[in-house]
Design an enzyme around this catalytic site. Structure first.
Site, PDB file in Angstrom:
ATOM      1  N   GLY A  10     -78.705   9.026 -25.968  1.00 22.31           N
ATOM      2  CA  GLY A  10     -77.478   9.820 -25.964  1.00 22.31           C
ATOM      3  C   GLY A  10     -76.475   8.626 -26.416  1.00 22.31           C
ATOM      4  O   GLY A  10     -76.278   7.658 -25.836  1.00 22.31           O
ATOM      5  N   ARG A  91     -69.973  18.721 -11.265  1.00 20.48           N
ATOM      6  CA  ARG A  91     -71.438  18.294 -11.767  1.00 20.48           C
ATOM      7  C   ARG A  91     -72.520  18.835 -11.742  1.00 20.48           C
ATOM      8  O   ARG A  91     -73.326  19.072 -12.554  1.00 20.48           O
ATOM      9  CB  ARG A  91     -71.825  16.779 -11.313  1.00 20.48           C
ATOM     10  CG  ARG A  91     -70.503  15.615 -11.517  1.00 20.48           C
ATOM     11  CD  ARG A  91     -70.790  14.262 -10.745  1.00 20.48           C
ATOM     12  NE  ARG A  91     -69.867  13.501 -11.007  1.00 20.48           N
ATOM     13  CZ  ARG A  91     -68.846  13.238 -10.236  1.00 20.48           C
ATOM     14  NH1 ARG A  91     -68.806  14.006  -8.973  1.00 20.48           N
ATOM     15  NH2 ARG A  91     -67.825  12.576 -10.484  1.00 20.48           N
ATOM     16  N   HIS A 178     -73.764  11.474  -5.775  1.00 27.37           N
ATOM     17  CA  HIS A 178     -72.753  11.271  -6.710  1.00 27.37           C
ATOM     18  C   HIS A 178     -71.844  12.383  -6.988  1.00 27.37           C
ATOM     19  O   HIS A 178     -71.966  12.948  -8.041  1.00 27.37           O
ATOM     20  CB  HIS A 178     -73.231  10.523  -7.980  1.00 27.37           C
ATOM     21  CG  HIS A 178     -71.992  10.454  -9.087  1.00 27.37           C
ATOM     22  ND1 HIS A 178     -70.934   9.698  -8.797  1.00 27.37           N
ATOM     23  CD2 HIS A 178     -71.926  10.764 -10.335  1.00 27.37           C
ATOM     24  CE1 HIS A 178     -70.352   9.433  -9.913  1.00 27.37           C
ATOM     25  NE2 HIS A 178     -70.946   9.924 -10.863  1.00 27.37           N
TER      26      HIS A 178
HETATM   27  N1  APR Z   1     -81.985  13.460 -26.443  1.00 29.73           N
HETATM   28  C1  APR Z   1     -81.058  12.648 -26.840  1.00 29.73           C
HETATM   29  N2  APR Z   1     -79.717  12.720 -26.720  1.00 29.73           N
HETATM   30  C2  APR Z   1     -79.381  13.837 -26.503  1.00 29.73           C
HETATM   31  C3  APR Z   1     -80.319  15.000 -26.159  1.00 29.73           C
HETATM   32  C4  APR Z   1     -81.447  14.841 -26.451  1.00 29.73           C
HETATM   33  N3  APR Z   1     -82.639  15.612 -26.088  1.00 29.73           N
HETATM   34  N4  APR Z   1     -79.378  16.164 -25.881  1.00 29.73           N
HETATM   35  C5  APR Z   1     -78.072  15.604 -25.927  1.00 29.73           C
HETATM   36  N5  APR Z   1     -78.053  14.487 -26.292  1.00 29.73           N
HETATM   37  C6  APR Z   1     -76.892  13.787 -26.597  1.00 29.73           C
HETATM   38  C7  APR Z   1     -75.878  14.477 -27.605  1.00 29.73           C
HETATM   39  O1  APR Z   1     -75.946  14.626 -28.843  1.00 29.73           O
HETATM   40  C8  APR Z   1     -74.502  13.591 -27.126  1.00 29.73           C
HETATM   41  O2  APR Z   1     -74.383  12.514 -28.316  1.00 29.73           O
HETATM   42  O3  APR Z   1     -76.187  13.172 -25.424  1.00 29.73           O
HETATM   43  C9  APR Z   1     -74.738  12.777 -25.720  1.00 29.73           C
HETATM   44  C10 APR Z   1     -73.757  13.018 -24.741  1.00 29.73           C
HETATM   45  O4  APR Z   1     -72.742  12.321 -25.064  1.00 29.73           O
HETATM   46  P1  APR Z   1     -71.173  13.020 -24.945  1.00 29.73           P
HETATM   47  O5  APR Z   1     -71.310  14.517 -25.065  1.00 29.73           O
HETATM   48  O6  APR Z   1     -70.128  12.323 -25.408  1.00 29.73           O
HETATM   49  O7  APR Z   1     -71.246  12.890 -23.270  1.00 29.73           O
HETATM   50  P2  APR Z   1     -70.783  11.440 -22.258  1.00 29.73           P
HETATM   51  O8  APR Z   1     -69.356  11.642 -22.152  1.00 29.73           O
HETATM   52  O9  APR Z   1     -71.366  10.428 -22.930  1.00 29.73           O
HETATM   53  O10 APR Z   1     -71.563  11.898 -20.842  1.00 29.73           O
HETATM   54  C11 APR Z   1     -72.997  11.999 -20.885  1.00 29.73           C
HETATM   55  O11 APR Z   1     -73.050  11.362 -18.709  1.00 29.73           O
HETATM   56  O12 APR Z   1     -71.529  10.907 -17.077  1.00 29.73           O
HETATM   57  C12 APR Z   1     -72.565  11.796 -17.546  1.00 29.73           C
HETATM   58  O13 APR Z   1     -71.595  14.080 -16.966  1.00 29.73           O
HETATM   59  C13 APR Z   1     -71.851  13.123 -18.025  1.00 29.73           C
HETATM   60  O14 APR Z   1     -73.915  14.300 -18.337  1.00 29.73           O
HETATM   61  C14 APR Z   1     -72.788  13.565 -19.079  1.00 29.73           C
HETATM   62  C15 APR Z   1     -73.368  12.406 -19.495  1.00 29.73           C
END
Ligand code: APR
Length: 311
Positions: A10, A91, A178
């Site tokens: 991610g 959440r 959390h």
């Molecule tokens: N494999 C890899 N990456 C993925 C997948 C997957 N199957 N599905 C989604 N992603 C990626 C998305 O493409 C995106 O780039 O996960 C990333 C999430 O980034 P953001 O949307 O910017 O979210 P962020 O603010 O980083 O938070 C991520 O952490 O604190 C928790 O609640 C929050 O669940 C959320 C997570």
């Protein structure tokens, strides 16, 4: 010694900051992995951070990839894959969509990085770390959730803001899930060793506890589209560093409890020792009746969300 490898699964808001902090601390080479749709973004972030290195002169390499094979040989994996909250959401509202994502990620980590230490950040945290553990079949000491480190940092921040004293000297812990029912232990919060109960009135302290519980939501509301990312990233990096450098820091983490604090078979926020063995120990201590009741009530919430995973 060859450089260690830290993979971010991610590469969004938190993932990008994780990559930056891991590089700045020279924890090792950094991989940002994301889905194919996001490949341009993560390759761009990796290149951007590569070009920041000359100023500080560190040599670790960064790479962005959507090929799961790129996870091979990762020492630490930090998972933020999933969607963040929007205003008005708990959440727990993220469970369905993020569960599918975590299961997909667990399969890939199991295949390509079976020896990694895994830190889960995706929400709802206590259920996502459980889902990763079940779906990957990893040993419980190699899987941990980042929550208490962030919640405690928030509690420390608000105490420092209230007293005007250095945040560096504020020490405290937040236990439990959390979520909004987390358990800040005010009895053990200190500033330079002095109990905060001597420095802050009971009414103000209660208000600080309440603000800590909803601190994530406060930021979600301000952003309007997404959740906190700077402090969550730093909290997870502290955990990764303690593992990679065998620091044996004592950090409240969502660790797998096997009887500690009367909790069995769930990941929940407890003081955990992180060293080269992963989660090496959970430090148990006596809680007051009220604290124990608060912990059990947060456990009920965690259990309900975990049940929702069907695992
Ligand atoms: N494999 C890899 N990456 C993925 C997948 C997957 N199957 N599905 C989604 N992603 C990626 C998305 O493409 C995106 O780039 O996960 C990333 C999430 O980034 P953001 O949307 O910017 O979210 P962020 O603010 O980083 O938070 C991520 O952490 O604190 C928790 O609640 C929050 O669940 C959320 C997570």
């Amino acid at each position: 010694m060859a450089r260690r490898k830290i993979a971010m699964i991610g590469g969004g808001q938190i993932g990008g900051n994780l990559a930056l902090l891991a590089a700045q601390k020279e924890l090792g080479d950094v991989l940002i992995y994301d889905i194919a749709k996001a490949e341009g973004m993560i390759k761009g972030k990796a290149l951007d951070i590569m070009q920041l290195r000359p100023h500080d002169g560190y040599d670790v390499n960064l790479e962005g990839s959507s090929d799961p094979e790129s996870l091979t040989n990762s020492d630490v994996i930090i998972i933020t894959a999933g969607i963040p909250r929007k205003p008005g959401m708990n959440r727990e509202d993220l469970l369905e969509i993020n569960l599918g994502i975590i299961k997909d990620v667990a399969e890939k980590v199991k295949t390509y990085a079976p020896n990694a230490f895994v830190i889960v950040i995706s929400n709802p945290l206590d259920a996502m770390v459980y889902a990763f553990y079940k779906a990957s079949g990893f040993k419980s000491n190699k899987v941990v959730g980042m929550a208490g480190a962030l919640d405690s940092a928030r509690f420390r921040t608000f105490i420092a803001m209230e007293t005007g004293f250095s945040v560096q000297d504020v020490s405290c812990m937040v236990l439990g899930g959390h979520g909004d029912s987390m358990v800040p232990i005010t009895r053990l919060a200190t500033v330079g060793g002095v109990p905060v109960t001597k420095l802050i009135s009971p009414e103000r302290l209660e208000a600080i506890v309440e603000r800590t519980r909803f601190a994530g939501g406060e930021i979600v509301k301000l952003f309007g589209n997404g959740s906190a990312f700077y402090a969550p990233a730093q909290s997870a990096i502290e955990m990764a560093e303690s593992y990679l450098r065998d620091k044996k820091r004592v950090i409240p983490c969502a660790s797998y409890c096997q009887g500690e604090f009367g909790i069995n078979g769930y990941f929940i926020g407890v003081p955990s020792v992180i060293g080269s063995g992963g989660v090496e120990q959970i430090l148990e201590f006596d809680l007051t009746k009220d604290e124990q009741n608060a912990l059990l009530s947060t456990l009920e919430k965690v259990k309900k969300t975990v049940q929702g995973t069907g695992l």
